[in-house]
Design a protein around this motif. Sequence first.
Motif, PDB file in Angstrom:
ATOM      1  N   UNK A 176      26.447  44.383  64.116  1.00  0.00           N
ATOM      2  CA  UNK A 176      26.324  45.670  63.430  1.00  0.00           C
ATOM      3  C   UNK A 176      26.121  46.821  64.413  1.00  0.00           C
ATOM      4  N   UNK A 177      25.632  46.507  65.616  1.00  0.00           N
ATOM      5  CA  UNK A 177      25.384  47.562  66.606  1.00  0.00           C
ATOM      6  C   UNK A 177      26.669  48.270  67.043  1.00  0.00           C
ATOM      7  N   UNK A 178      27.820  47.620  66.949  1.00  0.00           N
ATOM      8  CA  UNK A 178      29.076  48.253  67.376  1.00  0.00           C
ATOM      9  C   UNK A 178      29.311  49.541  66.584  1.00  0.00           C
ATOM     10  N   UNK A 179      29.319  49.421  65.267  1.00  0.00           N
ATOM     11  CA  UNK A 179      29.546  50.595  64.429  1.00  0.00           C
ATOM     12  C   UNK A 179      28.404  51.592  64.493  1.00  0.00           C
ATOM     13  N   UNK A 180      27.162  51.088  64.541  1.00  0.00           N
ATOM     14  CA  UNK A 180      26.011  51.982  64.575  1.00  0.00           C
ATOM     15  C   UNK A 180      26.010  52.840  65.831  1.00  0.00           C
ATOM     16  N   UNK A 181      26.248  52.231  66.991  1.00  0.00           N
ATOM     17  CA  UNK A 181      26.256  52.985  68.241  1.00  0.00           C
ATOM     18  C   UNK A 181      27.414  53.974  68.298  1.00  0.00           C
ATOM     19  N   UNK A 206       9.919  49.082  77.675  1.00  0.00           N
ATOM     20  CA  UNK A 206       9.280  48.113  76.779  1.00  0.00           C
ATOM     21  C   UNK A 206      10.207  47.768  75.614  1.00  0.00           C
ATOM     22  N   UNK A 207      10.847  48.780  75.054  1.00  0.00           N
ATOM     23  CA  UNK A 207      11.740  48.535  73.913  1.00  0.00           C
ATOM     24  C   UNK A 207      13.013  47.818  74.353  1.00  0.00           C
ATOM     25  N   UNK A 208      13.521  48.181  75.531  1.00  0.00           N
ATOM     26  CA  UNK A 208      14.732  47.539  76.032  1.00  0.00           C
ATOM     27  C   UNK A 208      14.498  46.049  76.254  1.00  0.00           C
ATOM     28  N   UNK A 209      13.354  45.709  76.833  1.00  0.00           N
ATOM     29  CA  UNK A 209      13.044  44.308  77.137  1.00  0.00           C
ATOM     30  C   UNK A 209      12.601  43.557  75.891  1.00  0.00           C
ATOM     31  N   UNK A 210      11.670  44.141  75.137  1.00  0.00           N
ATOM     32  CA  UNK A 210      11.165  43.459  73.953  1.00  0.00           C
ATOM     33  C   UNK A 210      12.241  43.304  72.887  1.00  0.00           C
ATOM     34  N   UNK A 211      13.180  44.272  72.820  1.00  0.00           N
ATOM     35  CA  UNK A 211      14.265  44.168  71.856  1.00  0.00           C
ATOM     36  C   UNK A 211      15.150  42.966  72.097  1.00  0.00           C
ATOM     37  N   UNK A 212      15.183  42.504  73.354  1.00  0.00           N
ATOM     38  CA  UNK A 212      15.980  41.319  73.681  1.00  0.00           C
ATOM     39  C   UNK A 212      15.226  40.032  73.343  1.00  0.00           C
ATOM     40  N   UNK A 213      13.896  40.017  73.557  1.00  0.00           N
ATOM     41  CA  UNK A 213      13.145  38.773  73.465  1.00  0.00           C
ATOM     42  C   UNK A 213      12.402  38.589  72.140  1.00  0.00           C
ATOM     43  N   UNK A 214      12.216  39.662  71.375  1.00  0.00           N
ATOM     44  CA  UNK A 214      11.520  39.529  70.092  1.00  0.00           C
ATOM     45  C   UNK A 214      12.515  39.470  68.946  1.00  0.00           C
ATOM     46  N   UNK A 215      12.190  38.766  67.849  1.00  0.00           N
ATOM     47  CA  UNK A 215      13.012  38.858  66.632  1.00  0.00           C
ATOM     48  C   UNK A 215      13.039  40.297  66.133  1.00  0.00           C
ATOM     49  N   UNK A 216      14.115  40.669  65.431  1.00  0.00           N
ATOM     50  CA  UNK A 216      14.264  42.056  64.991  1.00  0.00           C
ATOM     51  C   UNK A 216      13.106  42.537  64.122  1.00  0.00           C
ATOM     52  N   UNK A 217      12.598  41.663  63.220  1.00  0.00           N
ATOM     53  CA  UNK A 217      11.502  42.110  62.367  1.00  0.00           C
ATOM     54  C   UNK A 217      10.241  42.365  63.196  1.00  0.00           C
ATOM     55  N   UNK A 218       9.961  41.481  64.179  1.00  0.00           N
ATOM     56  CA  UNK A 218       8.798  41.675  65.047  1.00  0.00           C
ATOM     57  C   UNK A 218       8.971  42.918  65.911  1.00  0.00           C
ATOM     58  N   UNK A 219      10.197  43.195  66.347  1.00  0.00           N
ATOM     59  CA  UNK A 219      10.465  44.375  67.146  1.00  0.00           C
ATOM     60  C   UNK A 219      10.268  45.649  66.324  1.00  0.00           C
ATOM     61  N   UNK A 220      10.686  45.619  65.055  1.00  0.00           N
ATOM     62  CA  UNK A 220      10.454  46.756  64.175  1.00  0.00           C
ATOM     63  C   UNK A 220       8.970  47.012  63.966  1.00  0.00           C
ATOM     64  N   UNK A 230      16.765  49.829  68.586  1.00  0.00           N
ATOM     65  CA  UNK A 230      17.705  49.490  69.654  1.00  0.00           C
ATOM     66  C   UNK A 230      18.734  50.607  69.861  1.00  0.00           C
ATOM     67  N   UNK A 231      19.265  51.135  68.763  1.00  0.00           N
ATOM     68  CA  UNK A 231      20.224  52.242  68.869  1.00  0.00           C
ATOM     69  C   UNK A 231      19.587  53.429  69.591  1.00  0.00           C
ATOM     70  N   UNK A 232      18.359  53.751  69.206  1.00  0.00           N
ATOM     71  CA  UNK A 232      17.656  54.884  69.811  1.00  0.00           C
ATOM     72  C   UNK A 232      17.431  54.657  71.297  1.00  0.00           C
ATOM     73  N   UNK A 233      17.054  53.443  71.661  1.00  0.00           N
ATOM     74  CA  UNK A 233      16.837  53.124  73.079  1.00  0.00           C
ATOM     75  C   UNK A 233      18.109  53.371  73.883  1.00  0.00           C
TER      76      UNK A 233
END
Length: 454
Positions: free
Chosen positions: A124-129, A243-257, A59-62
């Motif tokens: 956690x995305x606040x600090x990571x981004x 694909x990552x932008x959309x799937x990152x919203x709708x998939x669980x994080x482990x499935x997205x990884x 997600x950060x990379x996207x």
Amino acid sequence: MTPGVRITGLFSGASLTAKVLRGAVLSVGSFGLSQFLRLLSNLVLTRLLFPEAFGLMALVTVFLVGLSMFSDVGTGPAIARSPRGDEPDFLDTAWTLQILRGLLLFLACCALARPLASFYDEPLLVGMLTLASVQFLIQGLMPTRRETANRHLRLGRLILLDLVAQVLALVVMVALAAWLRSVWALVLGSLAAAALQVLLAAHYLPGQRNRLRWEGTAVSELVHFGKWIFVSSIFGFFLAQGDKLILGKFLPLDAFGIYNIGFFLGSFPAMLGGVAIVRMLIPIYRERPPGQSRDNFLKLRRMRVLVSGGLIALTTLAALLGPWLVGVLYDARYHDAGGVVVLVACIQVPVIIGMTYDHAALAAGDSQKFFIVTALKATLVGAGLLLGLQAGGLFWALVGQFLALVAAYPALVWLVARHGAWDPLHDLAFAVLGAVCMALALWWNWAAILALAG
């Protein structure tokens, strides 16, 4: 003259053909080695970290890629094609614009960090981004000597420095992961990679050292060419990362990884071709426009046949061996990535067929129509992904993406036919070959596909 001497002769000298062939070999070889190093680090990091970490970093990379593409004014292509591409004032002005862009990107990413974390419900995305956005400041200092080397197809030292930077960054990232056992190791490792790349380029690439400069004529040329690159890059982001932008919203994080691991393996051949093509095609089309003569067209056809044939073969291999490869390389937590590899590889067939075309428009300065086609493809792909997700999850989302890429083909034809680059014989032959190869891969790995669809 023996065949060996003739082949060696093709690679020697200062002709465009020799430069292109040397550049192709160097680009493909270095990208293959680079992706091997990436795979090696991935294998080590998946044992030190957890699937959710890779989902978060994806997600950060996207977001970082998205901001970068949203602000892309085409400095690299402008230097590659401009008659002033070797003038110090032009290059220094481009470098100054690049620094300003890096600062604006850093500020924008910091401002967006909290809203994005709220949208994805991941605090956690606040600090990571915020931390990851520092790489925009670092990358803004990249010397234009990189673009000069690409312009003249002098790629040897450039590629070597990129590989050295990647190896050093890999060591740093693995060491941090072993120490921290946290997703922060991935963020800090990405900053190390950016810093190493800039430092090595600044010290070891030949050419003038950049200075701050603002020349009105150069700014006007860069902005005029880059305005359509800017808007096309926005849609290019949605095309490449949607694909990552959309799937990152709708998939669980482990499935997205897990999806991102499968995507990397399945799209590897197309990425391999893309690296070589992006570096070489604008100089080729600039020197030998296909619409200028039949001889130019036939030479470009031979190049396309070699590139498309090699990439289709590698993609077929990835599709056939995907589930087996995932089973060998990763532990049981990641085995669902096998079906993703197969489907992602199938999606690359229409991408590969059109891969050698659109740069004809950029080489001719036709960035406006390039934008139109990019925008249409991105819109179709986004719609295909969303409709597929609504129809039945990840499997149908990938099917929707494939159908969208096929539907975008007429727009690509409209773009390249204007510049004499369309080759229907090439496209038809590789569409049939690709369909047969992908049907074989789907049949061979049907169990993995059913598991993903279920």
